[in-house]
Motif scaffolding. Structure first.
Motif, PDB file in Angstrom:
ATOM      1  N   ASN A 162       0.817  -1.217   0.000  1.00 25.80           N
ATOM      2  CA  ASN A 162       0.000   0.000   0.000  1.00 25.80           C
ATOM      3  C   ASN A 162       0.851   1.269   0.000  1.00 25.80           C
ATOM      4  O   ASN A 162       0.529   2.244   0.676  1.00 25.80           O
ATOM      5  N   LEU A 163       1.928   1.273  -0.767  1.00 24.75           N
ATOM      6  CA  LEU A 163       2.768   2.467  -0.844  1.00 24.75           C
ATOM      7  C   LEU A 163       2.014   3.661  -1.421  1.00 24.75           C
ATOM      8  O   LEU A 163       2.392   4.811  -1.199  1.00 24.75           O
ATOM      9  N   ASP A 164       0.917   3.381  -2.129  1.00 27.46           N
ATOM     10  CA  ASP A 164       0.171   4.457  -2.771  1.00 27.46           C
ATOM     11  C   ASP A 164      -0.689   5.257  -1.794  1.00 27.46           C
ATOM     12  O   ASP A 164      -1.328   6.240  -2.202  1.00 27.46           O
ATOM     13  N   ILE A 165      -0.711   4.888  -0.517  1.00 26.60           N
ATOM     14  CA  ILE A 165      -1.527   5.644   0.440  1.00 26.60           C
ATOM     15  C   ILE A 165      -0.940   7.031   0.707  1.00 26.60           C
ATOM     16  O   ILE A 165      -1.623   7.913   1.223  1.00 26.60           O
ATOM     17  N   GLY A 166       0.321   7.229   0.360  1.00 19.78           N
ATOM     18  CA  GLY A 166       0.962   8.518   0.582  1.00 19.78           C
ATOM     19  C   GLY A 166       1.650   8.579   1.933  1.00 19.78           C
ATOM     20  O   GLY A 166       1.252   7.901   2.892  1.00 19.78           O
ATOM     21  N   PHE A 167       2.690   9.389   1.997  1.00 21.59           N
ATOM     22  CA  PHE A 167       3.498   9.444   3.217  1.00 21.59           C
ATOM     23  C   PHE A 167       2.735   9.998   4.421  1.00 21.59           C
ATOM     24  O   PHE A 167       2.837   9.448   5.519  1.00 21.59           O
ATOM     25  N   PRO A 168       1.944  11.069   4.275  1.00 20.59           N
ATOM     26  CA  PRO A 168       1.202  11.570   5.451  1.00 20.59           C
ATOM     27  C   PRO A 168       0.277  10.526   6.066  1.00 20.59           C
ATOM     28  O   PRO A 168       0.210  10.394   7.299  1.00 20.59           O
TER      29      PRO A 168
END
Length: 274
Positions: free
Chosen positions: A53-59
Motif C-alpha cells: 500500500n505504498l500508494d496511500i501517501g506518506f502523510p
C-alpha cells in the motif's frame, strides 16, 4: 573550543543549534515530501516482504504509525501523554483525535512549536493538546509536575543518541509507576544517513533495548520496524526523483542501501516503568 552545556546532564548549546538548523534548513523539503507536520516515518501493510500500500501517501502512512503505536501502548481517554520531541505536532494531534487522550508536546525547535500550534488551531474539534518549546533536559515546572501515564518518543531521540540513556531516564522520571513508554527510533552504526552529520553514531537494536531496560523498564513489546523504514524511505526517494532534487536523491539512495545491508534500521519499543 569549550562547549557550554544547557544543563549539567543535557545537550550542549551547539547540539541544540544543530537540531534547530536541521529542521529549519530542511523545512521546505519536509513539507513538500512528507506533508505538513509529518517528521516521522510511516506504517505499511505487507504481503510477505513486499509492501502493498505504498500508494496511500506518506502523510497517511505516518498517521497509521501513530495509530499503531497508540494501540500497542493502549492509549485511551484516561491517558495523559508526554510527547518528547513532538516536532510539528501531527502525532500529538492524531493520537488525541484517535484515542481521546490528553497530550503535552515539547520540542526544542521554536518553529516546530509554531507550526504545531498553527495546525492545532486549524482543527475543527477541540483537542486536549498543549505544545511547549522546551529542552528534554530542562522541562518547565508545569510539565515536570504533571502525572503522565505515557511518555511518547516518535523518531525524536535520534538527535540525542549521544545522550540516549539520559533521554530514557527523563522518560522514566516523568512517568507514574507502572506507566508506559512508547518509542520508535532509528538504530545502527551509520548515523550520518539520518542527520547528515558524519561525527555521530547510533546504538544498535540490542543496545537500544538494553538501555531502556537499564533505566528501570520492563520491555512489553520490541519490534524491528525496519521494513516500514525502508518502505517510507522508498516513497521519499520517489518524490525526490519526481522533484529532480539530486541532493535528496543521493541522500535517500544511501539510506535505502544502508537499510538493505542491515547497517541501520528502526525499532519499536513498548515498555512499562517498574
Amino acid at each position: 573550543k569549550a562547549v557550554v552545556s544547557t544543563q549539567s546532564t543535557g545537550t550542549t548549546v551547539e547540539e541544540v543549534k544543530s537540531i534547530v538548523h536541521h529542521y529549519d534548513h530542511l523545512r521546505e523539503w519536509h513539507d513538500l515530501a512528507r506533508g505538513n507536520g509529518n517528521l516521522g516515518d510511516g506504517y505499511y501493510s505487507f504481503v510477505g516482504r513486499e509492501p502493498v500500500n505504498l500508494d496511500i501517501g506518506f502523510p497517511e502512512a505516518c498517521r497509521r504509525m501513530t495509530q499503531y503505536l497508540g494501540s500497542l501502548g493502549q492509549l485511551d481517554t484516561r491517558s495523559i501523554v508526554l510527547d518528547m520531541g513532538c516536532g510539528e505536532g501531527t502525532p500529538a494531534l492524531t493520537m488525541a483525535k484517535q484515542f481521546g487522550c490528553k497530550v503535552v508536546g515539547v520540542d526544542v525547535v521554536a518553529n516546530n512549536i509554531a507550526s504545531a500550534k498553527k495546525f492545532q488551531a486549524e482543527e475543527s474539534s477541540r483537542l486536549n493538546v498543549h505544545f511547549h518549546e522546551a529542552n528534554f533536559f530542562n522541562l518547565p515546572a508545569q510539565i515536570k509536575y504533571e502525572m503522565f501515564t505515557h511518555v511518547w518518543a516518535q523518531v525524536s531521540f535520534f538527535h540525542n543518541h549521544a545522550h540516549l540513556r539520559k533521554c530514557v531516564d527523563v522518560a522514566a522520571s516523568m512517568l507514574k509507576s507502572g506507566g508506559t513508554f512508547i518509542l520508535v527510533d532509528y538504530y545502527g552504526p551509520r548515523h550520518p544517513v539520518f542527520t547528515r552529520d558524519t561525527t555521530k553514531k547510533a546504538p544498535d537494536m540490542e543496545e537500544y533495548i538494553q538501555t531502556v531496560k537499564d533505566a528501570g523498564f520492563d520491555i512489553i513489546i520490541q519490534e524491528d520496524a525496519s521494513r516500514h523504514f525502508l518502505a517510507g524511505t522508498t516513497c521519499l526517494r520517489k518524490i525526490a526523483g519526481e522533484e529532480k532534487n539530486q541532493v535528496e536523491m543521493n541522500f535517500y539512495d544511501g539510506r535505502i542501501s544502508s537499510i538493505k545491508e542491515k547497517l541501520i534500521g528502526m525499532v519499536i519499543i513498548i515498555a512499562q516503568k517498574k
